[in-house]
Each structure stands twice: as structure tokens, then as C-alpha cells.
Scaffold this motif. Structure first.
Motif, mmCIF file in Angstrom:
data_model
loop_
_atom_site.group_PDB
_atom_site.id
_atom_site.type_symbol
_atom_site.label_atom_id
_atom_site.label_comp_id
_atom_site.label_asym_id
_atom_site.label_seq_id
_atom_site.Cartn_x
_atom_site.Cartn_y
_atom_site.Cartn_z
ATOM 1 N N PRO A 1 0.659 -1.421 0.345
ATOM 2 C CA PRO A 1 0.168 -0.002 0.032
ATOM 3 C C PRO A 1 0.937 1.542 -0.102
ATOM 4 C CG PRO A 1 -0.549 -1.369 1.347
ATOM 5 C CD PRO A 1 0.647 -2.287 0.680
ATOM 6 N N THR A 2 2.289 1.109 0.786
ATOM 7 C CA THR A 2 2.727 2.276 0.749
ATOM 8 C C THR A 2 4.201 2.297 0.304
ATOM 9 O OG1 THR A 2 3.163 1.429 3.336
ATOM 10 C CG2 THR A 2 1.975 2.819 2.946
ATOM 11 N N HIS A 3 4.737 0.892 -0.082
ATOM 12 C CA HIS A 3 6.270 0.709 -0.637
ATOM 13 C C HIS A 3 5.468 -0.140 -1.779
ATOM 14 C CE1 HIS A 3 6.016 -1.204 2.847
ATOM 15 N NE2 HIS A 3 6.458 -1.844 1.795
ATOM 16 N N PHE A 4 7.046 -0.213 -3.564
ATOM 17 C CA PHE A 4 7.036 -1.657 -3.331
ATOM 18 C C PHE A 4 8.297 -2.092 -3.373
ATOM 19 C CE2 PHE A 4 7.689 2.003 -6.101
ATOM 20 C CZ PHE A 4 8.908 1.476 -7.358
ATOM 21 N N TYR B 1 12.756 -12.453 1.060
ATOM 22 C CA TYR B 1 12.502 -11.008 2.186
ATOM 23 C C TYR B 1 10.803 -10.253 1.174
ATOM 24 C CZ TYR B 1 13.419 -6.094 3.428
ATOM 25 O OH TYR B 1 12.816 -4.549 3.418
ATOM 26 N N ILE B 2 11.331 -9.764 0.027
ATOM 27 C CA ILE B 2 10.190 -9.139 -1.273
ATOM 28 C C ILE B 2 9.142 -9.678 -1.332
ATOM 29 C CG2 ILE B 2 9.470 -8.792 -3.080
ATOM 30 C CD1 ILE B 2 12.777 -8.151 -4.214
ATOM 31 N N HIS B 3 8.374 -10.937 -1.017
ATOM 32 C CA HIS B 3 7.354 -11.801 -1.737
ATOM 33 C C HIS B 3 6.757 -12.158 0.088
ATOM 34 C CE1 HIS B 3 8.703 -14.040 -4.806
ATOM 35 N NE2 HIS B 3 8.297 -13.740 -5.693
ATOM 36 N N ASN B 4 7.263 -11.272 1.219
ATOM 37 C CA ASN B 4 7.225 -12.073 2.340
ATOM 38 C C ASN B 4 6.506 -10.073 3.201
ATOM 39 O OD1 ASN B 4 7.421 -14.310 2.901
ATOM 40 N ND2 ASN B 4 9.152 -14.674 3.506
ATOM 41 N N ASN B 5 7.313 -9.225 2.759
ATOM 42 C CA ASN B 5 6.884 -8.037 3.565
ATOM 43 C C ASN B 5 5.138 -7.735 3.114
ATOM 44 O OD1 ASN B 5 8.455 -4.929 2.310
ATOM 45 N ND2 ASN B 5 9.439 -6.415 2.032
ATOM 46 N N PRO B 6 4.078 -8.373 2.269
ATOM 47 C CA PRO B 6 2.720 -8.268 2.966
ATOM 48 C C PRO B 6 2.867 -9.278 4.335
ATOM 49 C CG PRO B 6 3.041 -8.778 0.823
ATOM 50 C CD PRO B 6 4.165 -8.833 1.681
ATOM 51 N N VAL B 7 3.268 -10.600 4.633
ATOM 52 C CA VAL B 7 3.272 -11.181 5.550
ATOM 53 C C VAL B 7 3.292 -9.890 7.359
ATOM 54 C CG1 VAL B 7 3.412 -13.471 7.191
ATOM 55 C CG2 VAL B 7 2.952 -13.488 4.378
ATOM 56 N N LYS B 8 5.211 -9.738 7.022
ATOM 57 C CA LYS B 8 5.868 -9.213 8.108
ATOM 58 C C LYS B 8 4.459 -7.907 8.357
ATOM 59 C CE LYS B 8 9.907 -10.631 6.713
ATOM 60 N NZ LYS B 8 11.576 -10.117 6.208
#
Length: 225
Positions: A56-59, A126-133
Motif C-alpha cells: 500500500p505505501t511502497h514497492f 524478503y520481497i515476497h514476505n513483505n505483506p506477511v511481516k
């Protein structure tokens, strides 16, 4: 002043940026789709996108710079201009749709060189797990705005030919690696079964307990997306 690396042909980079302040850069699912369309339109000629996740706030994206013809060498200036043109195009459409003015992204986007295979595998997780974290979903499979969602739906033959999944060995190892990145030590590994010189080998994980993370409800997910 932070020194940002130049884009060099055939080099892999972690590229990322965030909102300018606290305002979301995606307010609805159409924004995510439009972002990707414009991203590929402007940047596909200059780099290959290996992994991505839109939040939502970054990519975040992991990219590999493509070989360029002599008239577009060195590649760095063209990559930077293409990125700038892409952002301007997206922000103009976003501002028009949401009746706003001004900048949306931080002015200077970040990029880091990805030096080796181990770093690549760690960065993919790390990239794929951003929404989980960040607590939006419980597993990366549930977040639709990332390459994990696409990779996880591949059949056996597609997975065997995919260069991202191949970095982990098998599709199962690819999924297990993401679990281990979120919850280190939660999976028992028989060290004698790990393939030499490979971070993750076939059939090395003995159990996968539930991941203990904060989970937002469906309403929060809809607001984020």
C-alpha cells in the motif's frame, strides 16, 4: 549524501521506493493494475523484472539490467530516465483519479546491487514476505500483488523451467524457504540432506508448523488494496 550505484548491464539490483509521507500509493485494485501496466511499458526495454511486490505505501522489485544497443550505452542514464517517466505517468493518472496534486513517491528511489546467488535467494523471500511481516496476510500466497502469487500457481513443468524457482531447487523448496525466512528455526532440517553449495535442497524440511504473525481482517485488506 547517499551514493546510488549505476545500472550496469547484466547486473541484478534491488530497486524500491515508498510514498512521500504516509499517503498510500495504491488506493484500489485498479491502481495496482495500472501501476504494473505502466511499469512494464516504460521499464521492460531496459531491465527484466525477476521478482516484485507492491504494498500500500511502497514497492520492491528485483531486476536484471538488459544488454543495450550501442546508442543506449551506458545503460544507467536510460534506466533512470525510464523509471522517472514511468513514475510521472503513474502519478499523473493517480492524481487525476483521486483529485489530488503533487508528488506521490520519494524523489530519489533506492537501488542496491545484488552480489551473489545466496543474496538473491534471501532477497526473493524478503520481497515476497513483505505483506506477511506487515500483517496484511498470513502467507505470501494470499497477497495478489506480488510475483509469489503468480509463481505459486505454476504447474510442475512451468516451475521446473522458471529461473526464480530454480534458484531454490524445487517448487516445494521455494515455498519452504519463504516460511523459513519469516520464522527461522521453525522447520527442522537434516543437514546431511542439504545439497552441497545450495541454500535449499530437495526433501530437507521435516515439518512446517503454523506461522505466528499478526493478521489483519478482510476489511483491512480491502482498504489496503
Amino acid at each position: 549524501m547517499e551514493k546510488r550505484p549505476a545500472f550496469i548491464e547484466n547486473q541484478i539490483y534491488h530497486v524500491y521506493n515508498r510514498c512521500n509521507g504516509y499517503e498510500p500509493i495504491f488506493r484500489n485494485f485498479g491502481n495496482y493494475d495500472h501501476f504494473l501496466r505502466k511499469y512494464h511499458e516504460y521499464l521492460d526495454p531496459y531491465w527484466e523484472t525477476l521478482t516484485y511486490c507492491l504494498m500500500p505505501t511502497h514497492f520492491h522489485v528485483m531486476i536484471k539490467v538488459k544488454n543495450q544497443p550501442p546508442e543506449k550505452s551506458p545503460a544507467s542514464d536510460f534506466c533512470i530516465k525510464a523509471y522517472s517517466d514511468f513514475c510521472n505517468s503513474y502519478v499523473q493518472a493517480f492524481n487525476k483519479q483521486h483529485s489530488r496534486k503533487g508528488s506521490l513517491f520519494m524523489r530519489n528511489f533506492k537501488r542496491k546491487v545484488v552480489p551473489d546467488e545466496i543474496y538473491q535467494r534471501q532477497l526473493i523471500c524478503y520481497i515476497h514476505n513483505n505483506p506477511v511481516k506487515d500483517g496484511y496476510v498470513k502467507t505470501p500466497q494470499e497477497w495478489h500483488h506480488s510475483s509469489f502469487h503468480e509463481l505459486n500457481q505454476m504447474n510442475g513443468e512451468e516451475a521446473r523451467q522458471n529461473q526464480i524457482i530454480q534458484r531454490f531447487g524445487t517448487k516445494d523448496d521455494f515455498v519452504h524457504a519463504h516460511v523459513a525466512e519469516i520464522s527461522p528455526g521453525s522447520i527442522n532440517i537434516k543437514s546431511e540432506n542439504v545439497i552441497q553449495h545450495d541454500l535449499f535442497g530437495s526433501s530437507v524440511y521435516m515439518r512446517m508448523p503454523p506461522i505466528d504473525v499478526r493478521l489483519h481482517n478482510d476489511e483491512n485488506y480491502r482498504q489496503a488494496g
